[in-house]
Design a protein around this motif. Structure first.
Motif, mmCIF file in Angstrom:
data_model
loop_
_atom_site.group_PDB
_atom_site.id
_atom_site.type_symbol
_atom_site.label_atom_id
_atom_site.label_comp_id
_atom_site.label_asym_id
_atom_site.label_seq_id
_atom_site.Cartn_x
_atom_site.Cartn_y
_atom_site.Cartn_z
ATOM 1 N N LEU A 37 0.885 -1.203 -0.156
ATOM 2 C CA LEU A 37 -0.092 -0.060 -0.092
ATOM 3 C C LEU A 37 0.779 1.356 0.335
ATOM 4 C CD1 LEU A 37 -2.814 -1.103 2.308
ATOM 5 C CD2 LEU A 37 -2.900 -0.869 -0.258
ATOM 6 N N TRP A 38 2.124 0.918 0.066
ATOM 7 C CA TRP A 38 3.337 2.073 -0.110
ATOM 8 C C TRP A 38 4.459 1.424 -0.917
ATOM 9 C CZ3 TRP A 38 8.082 3.197 0.118
ATOM 10 C CH2 TRP A 38 8.642 4.425 -0.302
ATOM 11 N N HIS A 39 4.784 2.051 -1.792
ATOM 12 C CA HIS A 39 6.043 1.498 -2.532
ATOM 13 C C HIS A 39 6.577 2.668 -3.353
ATOM 14 C CE1 HIS A 39 3.388 1.980 -6.271
ATOM 15 N NE2 HIS A 39 2.425 1.400 -5.816
ATOM 16 N N THR A 40 7.949 2.473 -3.497
ATOM 17 C CA THR A 40 8.688 3.554 -4.571
ATOM 18 C C THR A 40 7.863 3.768 -5.664
ATOM 19 O OG1 THR A 40 10.729 2.432 -3.775
ATOM 20 C CG2 THR A 40 10.883 4.009 -5.739
ATOM 21 N N GLY A 41 7.646 5.270 -5.977
ATOM 22 C CA GLY A 41 6.903 5.545 -7.174
ATOM 23 C C GLY A 41 5.694 6.276 -6.538
ATOM 24 N N CYS A 42 5.262 5.870 -5.365
ATOM 25 C CA CYS A 42 3.895 6.752 -4.806
ATOM 26 C C CYS A 42 4.122 8.125 -4.917
ATOM 27 C CB CYS A 42 3.871 6.247 -3.245
ATOM 28 S SG CYS A 42 3.173 4.568 -3.335
ATOM 29 N N PRO A 43 3.159 8.957 -4.764
ATOM 30 C CA PRO A 43 3.182 10.569 -4.962
ATOM 31 C C PRO A 43 3.713 11.075 -3.573
ATOM 32 C CG PRO A 43 0.743 9.780 -5.014
ATOM 33 C CD PRO A 43 1.997 8.529 -5.033
ATOM 34 N N VAL A 44 3.738 10.369 -2.679
ATOM 35 C CA VAL A 44 3.979 10.967 -1.296
ATOM 36 C C VAL A 44 5.189 10.040 -0.622
ATOM 37 C CG1 VAL A 44 2.088 12.431 -0.720
ATOM 38 C CG2 VAL A 44 2.197 10.150 -0.050
ATOM 39 N N SER A 45 5.953 10.636 0.202
ATOM 40 C CA SER A 45 7.035 9.782 0.951
ATOM 41 C C SER A 45 6.473 9.306 2.247
ATOM 42 C CB SER A 45 8.445 10.312 0.964
ATOM 43 O OG SER A 45 8.117 11.547 1.802
ATOM 44 N N VAL A 69 -3.932 6.699 8.788
ATOM 45 C CA VAL A 69 -2.633 7.463 8.068
ATOM 46 C C VAL A 69 -3.022 8.324 7.058
ATOM 47 C CG1 VAL A 69 -0.472 7.037 6.811
ATOM 48 C CG2 VAL A 69 -1.188 5.311 8.367
ATOM 49 N N VAL A 70 -2.432 9.517 7.346
ATOM 50 C CA VAL A 70 -2.965 10.637 6.501
ATOM 51 C C VAL A 70 -1.788 11.666 6.192
ATOM 52 C CG1 VAL A 70 -5.350 10.738 7.921
ATOM 53 C CG2 VAL A 70 -3.428 12.229 8.523
ATOM 54 N N ASN A 71 -2.052 12.474 5.211
ATOM 55 C CA ASN A 71 -0.960 13.377 4.897
ATOM 56 C C ASN A 71 -0.740 14.477 6.150
ATOM 57 O OD1 ASN A 71 0.210 15.856 3.565
ATOM 58 N ND2 ASN A 71 0.157 14.833 1.838
ATOM 59 N N ARG A 72 0.574 14.815 6.205
ATOM 60 C CA ARG A 72 0.889 15.545 7.444
ATOM 61 C C ARG A 72 0.105 16.925 7.317
ATOM 62 N NH1 ARG A 72 7.312 16.370 5.795
ATOM 63 N NH2 ARG A 72 7.027 17.897 4.218
ATOM 64 N N THR A 73 -0.242 17.380 6.329
ATOM 65 C CA THR A 73 -0.945 18.900 6.238
ATOM 66 C C THR A 73 -2.215 18.621 6.402
ATOM 67 O OG1 THR A 73 -1.440 18.266 3.776
ATOM 68 C CG2 THR A 73 0.719 19.494 4.228
ATOM 69 N N ALA A 74 -2.790 17.535 6.428
ATOM 70 C CA ALA A 74 -4.362 17.124 6.762
ATOM 71 C C ALA A 74 -4.470 16.655 8.085
ATOM 72 C CB ALA A 74 -4.782 16.144 5.822
ATOM 73 N N ALA A 75 -3.478 16.426 8.733
ATOM 74 C CA ALA A 75 -3.568 15.723 10.089
ATOM 75 C C ALA A 75 -4.394 16.665 11.222
ATOM 76 C CB ALA A 75 -2.249 15.145 10.928
ATOM 77 N N GLU A 118 -3.769 5.251 0.875
ATOM 78 C CA GLU A 118 -3.484 4.066 0.220
ATOM 79 C C GLU A 118 -3.219 4.177 -1.198
ATOM 80 O OE1 GLU A 118 -6.126 0.098 -1.607
ATOM 81 O OE2 GLU A 118 -6.836 1.373 0.046
ATOM 82 N N CYS A 119 -1.831 4.177 -1.235
ATOM 83 C CA CYS A 119 -1.089 4.220 -2.709
ATOM 84 C C CYS A 119 -1.705 3.453 -3.871
ATOM 85 C CB CYS A 119 0.190 4.204 -2.536
ATOM 86 S SG CYS A 119 1.177 4.795 -3.939
ATOM 87 N N ALA A 140 -4.013 8.293 -2.565
ATOM 88 C CA ALA A 140 -2.419 7.954 -2.582
ATOM 89 C C ALA A 140 -1.881 9.365 -2.284
ATOM 90 C CB ALA A 140 -2.148 7.947 -4.090
ATOM 91 N N PHE A 141 -2.452 10.425 -1.913
ATOM 92 C CA PHE A 141 -1.803 11.460 -1.188
ATOM 93 C C PHE A 141 -2.034 11.672 0.261
ATOM 94 C CE2 PHE A 141 -2.493 12.410 -5.579
ATOM 95 C CZ PHE A 141 -1.428 13.013 -6.382
#
Length: 213
Positions: A37-45, A69-75, A118-119, A140-141
């Motif tokens: 659900l996360w891998h290299t190439g996902c749009p966020v690290s 699990v959420v984007n840090r800007t949305a937490a 979920e990427c 994915a973001f």
């Protein structure tokens, strides 16, 4: 007698809402990678994501600590949304990390898991076939949240892909766990849109995102 009455009222009073935000712990990072659900190439690290823990009401009327699990800007904004959902006593069935990212054999059999990151690509409407749309989902973001997917199905042309969601195609009769106007307003307070408000034959009643898509 007064003391006894005060004690009873204290016991009946709901627990205060609590929330916390932290970097995604190593075990959760491992689960995300193991489940692809996360891998290299996902749009966020992974460093751009946060683990958000919030109090929520379960379908049994008890208070639980759920995790997304959420984007840090949305937490922080989402912590405020879930505070409002807690005040509304909105019920969530499953919202644990292992429910969303653990081994598939151990995830809830009913699939009624509220989750966020979920990427993956956006899922095509039930009006169409295929498994991908060719563009990233807002999940994915880490900028989308799905609530109770059984009670709030992804619908297209009057159809849904989940048999258990069929009773919930009728949105006029509200039942526990169904998204209400008050829930929509809670997300709108941070600028997030609802998939149930999309124009056309496709509605995603579980889905909230920063872009509205």
């Amino acid at each position: 007698m007064i003391r006894l009455a005060s004690l009873v009222l204290a016991l009946l009073a709901p627990q205060p809402y609590e929330s916390s935000i932290e970097p995604v712990p190593a075990p959760v990072r491992t689960e995300l990678k193991t489940s692809s659900l996360w891998h290299t190439g996902c749009p966020v690290s992974l460093s751009q994501l946060r683990l958000l823990s919030v109090s929520h009401w379960g379908f049994d009327g008890q208070v639980y600590t759920g995790q997304l699990v959420v984007n840090r800007t949305a937490a922080r904004p989402l912590a405020k949304v879930f505070r409002r959902l807690y005040a509304l006593r909105f019920q969530l069935r499953h919202m644990q990390i292992d429910d969303a990212y653990g081994p598939k054999r151990l995830r809830p059999a009913d699939g009624d898991v509220s989750d966020a990151f979920e990427c993956r690509q956006a899922v095509p409407s039930p009006c169409s076939s295929g498994s991908g749309t060719g563009h990233w989902s807002q999940h994915a973001f880490g900028l989308a949240v799905d609530l109770n997917p059984i009670e709030n199905p992804y619908v297209g042309c009057g159809h849904t892909r989940k048999r258990a969601s069929l009773p919930y195609l009728n949105r006029s009769r509200l039942r526990p766990g169904m998204v209400t106007p008050a829930v929509v307003r809670a997300f709108a307070s941070i600028g997030w849109g609802w998939g149930g408000a999309w124009s056309g034959p496709t509605k995603d009643y579980m889905h909230f995102s920063s872009s509205g898509h």
